[in-house]
Design a protein around this motif. Structure first.
Motif, mmCIF file in Angstrom:
data_model
loop_
_atom_site.group_PDB
_atom_site.id
_atom_site.type_symbol
_atom_site.label_atom_id
_atom_site.label_comp_id
_atom_site.label_asym_id
_atom_site.label_seq_id
_atom_site.Cartn_x
_atom_site.Cartn_y
_atom_site.Cartn_z
ATOM 1 N N SER A 1 22.670 30.425 -14.461
ATOM 2 C CA SER A 1 22.426 29.206 -13.356
ATOM 3 C C SER A 1 21.746 27.980 -13.744
ATOM 4 C CB SER A 1 21.353 30.008 -12.568
ATOM 5 O OG SER A 1 21.941 30.932 -11.768
ATOM 6 N N PRO A 2 22.100 26.865 -13.665
ATOM 7 C CA PRO A 2 21.170 25.842 -14.171
ATOM 8 C C PRO A 2 19.666 25.715 -13.739
ATOM 9 C CG PRO A 2 22.621 25.098 -12.317
ATOM 10 C CD PRO A 2 22.839 26.471 -12.522
ATOM 11 N N ILE A 3 18.900 25.643 -14.655
ATOM 12 C CA ILE A 3 17.523 25.419 -14.313
ATOM 13 C C ILE A 3 16.825 24.047 -14.600
ATOM 14 C CG2 ILE A 3 15.270 26.370 -15.044
ATOM 15 C CD1 ILE A 3 16.730 28.653 -15.975
ATOM 16 N N ASP A 4 16.487 23.203 -13.649
ATOM 17 C CA ASP A 4 15.764 22.011 -13.840
ATOM 18 C C ASP A 4 14.407 21.955 -14.464
ATOM 19 O OD1 ASP A 4 17.954 20.727 -12.582
ATOM 20 O OD2 ASP A 4 17.040 21.020 -10.598
ATOM 21 N N VAL A 5 14.653 21.360 -15.511
ATOM 22 C CA VAL A 5 13.189 21.058 -16.548
ATOM 23 C C VAL A 5 12.975 19.761 -16.823
ATOM 24 C CG1 VAL A 5 13.222 23.547 -17.474
ATOM 25 C CG2 VAL A 5 14.672 21.627 -18.548
ATOM 26 N N ASP A 6 11.940 19.343 -16.961
ATOM 27 C CA ASP A 6 11.674 18.020 -17.651
ATOM 28 C C ASP A 6 11.502 18.255 -19.208
ATOM 29 O OD1 ASP A 6 10.541 15.380 -18.648
ATOM 30 O OD2 ASP A 6 9.036 15.571 -17.127
ATOM 31 N N GLU A 7 12.385 17.614 -20.067
ATOM 32 C CA GLU A 7 12.556 17.900 -21.378
ATOM 33 C C GLU A 7 11.032 17.380 -22.096
ATOM 34 O OE1 GLU A 7 15.257 15.601 -23.568
ATOM 35 O OE2 GLU A 7 15.462 14.178 -22.051
ATOM 36 N N TYR A 8 10.441 16.854 -21.365
ATOM 37 C CA TYR A 8 9.208 16.046 -22.034
ATOM 38 C C TYR A 8 7.880 17.278 -21.827
ATOM 39 C CZ TYR A 8 11.979 12.155 -22.944
ATOM 40 O OH TYR A 8 12.950 11.129 -23.308
ATOM 41 N N ASP A 9 8.258 18.015 -20.855
ATOM 42 C CA ASP A 9 6.934 18.890 -20.323
ATOM 43 C C ASP A 9 7.171 20.264 -20.936
ATOM 44 O OD1 ASP A 9 5.620 17.231 -18.748
ATOM 45 O OD2 ASP A 9 6.468 17.893 -16.751
ATOM 46 N N ASP B 1 7.373 28.265 -25.122
ATOM 47 C CA ASP B 1 7.021 28.197 -23.677
ATOM 48 C C ASP B 1 7.953 29.099 -22.949
ATOM 49 O OD1 ASP B 1 5.365 26.127 -24.036
ATOM 50 O OD2 ASP B 1 6.304 24.618 -22.916
ATOM 51 N N GLU B 2 7.271 29.922 -21.777
ATOM 52 C CA GLU B 2 7.945 31.014 -21.227
ATOM 53 C C GLU B 2 8.199 30.369 -19.706
ATOM 54 O OE1 GLU B 2 5.859 34.579 -21.655
ATOM 55 O OE2 GLU B 2 6.811 34.915 -23.603
ATOM 56 N N LEU B 3 9.127 30.955 -19.194
ATOM 57 C CA LEU B 3 9.302 30.647 -17.636
ATOM 58 C C LEU B 3 10.309 31.631 -17.085
ATOM 59 C CD1 LEU B 3 12.305 28.850 -16.810
ATOM 60 C CD2 LEU B 3 10.943 27.134 -18.350
ATOM 61 N N THR B 4 10.153 31.590 -15.699
ATOM 62 C CA THR B 4 11.152 32.607 -15.174
ATOM 63 C C THR B 4 12.285 32.082 -14.363
ATOM 64 O OG1 THR B 4 9.163 34.171 -14.895
ATOM 65 C CG2 THR B 4 11.151 34.593 -13.394
ATOM 66 N N CYS B 5 13.662 32.647 -14.499
ATOM 67 C CA CYS B 5 14.604 32.146 -13.921
ATOM 68 C C CYS B 5 14.503 32.279 -12.297
ATOM 69 C CB CYS B 5 15.954 32.715 -14.380
ATOM 70 S SG CYS B 5 17.405 32.156 -13.455
ATOM 71 N N VAL C 1 12.432 32.071 -22.796
ATOM 72 C CA VAL C 1 11.653 31.313 -23.899
ATOM 73 C C VAL C 1 12.441 30.094 -24.217
ATOM 74 C CG1 VAL C 1 10.567 31.432 -26.057
ATOM 75 C CG2 VAL C 1 10.705 33.535 -24.690
ATOM 76 N N VAL C 2 11.656 28.958 -24.250
ATOM 77 C CA VAL C 2 12.319 27.772 -24.764
ATOM 78 C C VAL C 2 12.739 27.846 -26.218
ATOM 79 C CG1 VAL C 2 12.021 25.216 -24.925
ATOM 80 C CG2 VAL C 2 11.199 26.399 -22.985
ATOM 81 N N SER C 3 13.969 27.796 -26.518
ATOM 82 C CA SER C 3 14.324 28.055 -27.876
ATOM 83 C C SER C 3 14.724 26.858 -28.613
ATOM 84 C CB SER C 3 15.448 29.120 -27.946
ATOM 85 O OG SER C 3 16.365 28.463 -27.299
ATOM 86 N N SER C 4 14.778 25.575 -27.781
ATOM 87 C CA SER C 4 15.171 24.261 -28.596
ATOM 88 C C SER C 4 14.632 23.503 -27.331
ATOM 89 C CB SER C 4 16.730 24.105 -28.760
ATOM 90 O OG SER C 4 16.894 22.920 -28.929
ATOM 91 N N ASP C 5 14.081 22.364 -27.792
ATOM 92 C CA ASP C 5 13.535 21.270 -27.101
ATOM 93 C C ASP C 5 14.446 19.983 -26.985
ATOM 94 O OD1 ASP C 5 12.805 20.425 -29.263
ATOM 95 O OD2 ASP C 5 10.543 20.021 -28.865
ATOM 96 N N SER C 6 15.438 19.969 -27.558
ATOM 97 C CA SER C 6 16.221 18.713 -27.687
ATOM 98 C C SER C 6 17.836 19.205 -28.287
ATOM 99 C CB SER C 6 15.813 17.760 -28.773
ATOM 100 O OG SER C 6 16.573 16.360 -28.709
ATOM 101 N N PRO C 7 18.626 19.544 -27.222
ATOM 102 C CA PRO C 7 18.406 19.756 -25.915
ATOM 103 C C PRO C 7 17.695 21.029 -25.568
ATOM 104 C CG PRO C 7 20.728 20.436 -26.459
ATOM 105 C CD PRO C 7 20.062 19.847 -27.605
ATOM 106 N N VAL C 8 17.187 21.228 -24.435
ATOM 107 C CA VAL C 8 16.400 21.928 -23.989
ATOM 108 C C VAL C 8 17.451 23.357 -23.707
ATOM 109 C CG1 VAL C 8 15.001 23.286 -22.091
ATOM 110 C CG2 VAL C 8 14.776 20.841 -22.648
ATOM 111 N N GLU C 9 17.003 24.358 -24.418
ATOM 112 C CA GLU C 9 17.689 25.742 -24.249
ATOM 113 C C GLU C 9 16.924 26.757 -24.207
ATOM 114 O OE1 GLU C 9 20.168 25.821 -27.783
ATOM 115 O OE2 GLU C 9 21.632 24.155 -27.125
ATOM 116 N N PHE C 10 17.353 27.807 -23.571
ATOM 117 C CA PHE C 10 16.587 28.977 -23.446
ATOM 118 C C PHE C 10 17.119 30.317 -23.938
ATOM 119 C CE2 PHE C 10 15.916 26.431 -19.237
ATOM 120 C CZ PHE C 10 14.486 26.110 -19.613
ATOM 121 N N GLU C 11 16.250 31.237 -24.146
ATOM 122 C CA GLU C 11 16.684 32.607 -24.795
ATOM 123 C C GLU C 11 15.892 33.691 -23.778
ATOM 124 O OE1 GLU C 11 14.255 33.422 -28.908
ATOM 125 O OE2 GLU C 11 16.113 32.520 -28.949
ATOM 126 N N LEU C 12 16.463 34.837 -23.736
ATOM 127 C CA LEU C 12 15.915 35.944 -23.034
ATOM 128 C C LEU C 12 14.452 36.152 -23.942
ATOM 129 C CD1 LEU C 12 18.802 38.031 -22.060
ATOM 130 C CD2 LEU C 12 17.294 36.598 -20.432
#
Length: 83
Positions: free
Chosen positions: A10-18, A23-27, A35-46
């Motif tokens: 699923s797409p998750i809307d994030v502000d790449e500057y925030d 950082d952790e978040l819940t889908c 967990v944010v694994s990359s910030d440019s581009p923003v990518e997540f991993e479990l």
């Protein structure tokens, strides 16, 4: 900007500057901890659930130690009663 949940795609809307790496978040769709694994581009991993399980084990060990201490006190009371 949006990034993709690695669990449900699923797409998750994030502000790449925030967001920062780590950082952790819940889908919002599947509830997975990410967990944010990359910030440019923003990518997540479990997120690693093993850390959560280790914390729970540590809490259980502390509770067991407290229970053992209480049992020892009860044993002392029994010895005092016999004297």
């Amino acid at each position: 900007m949006s990034a993709i949940c690695p669990e449900c795609d699923s797409p998750i809307d994030v502000d790449e500057y925030d967001v920062d790496i780590g950082d952790e978040l819940t889908c919002s769709e599947c509830g997975s901890l990410l967990v944010v694994s990359s910030d440019s581009p923003v990518e997540f991993e479990l997120a690693d659930d093993e850390d959560d399980l280790d914390d729970e084990k540590d809490e259980d060990e502390v509770e067991d130690e407290d229970a053992d201490t209480d049992d020892d006190e009860d044993d002392d009371d029994k010895v005092d009663d016999d004297e």
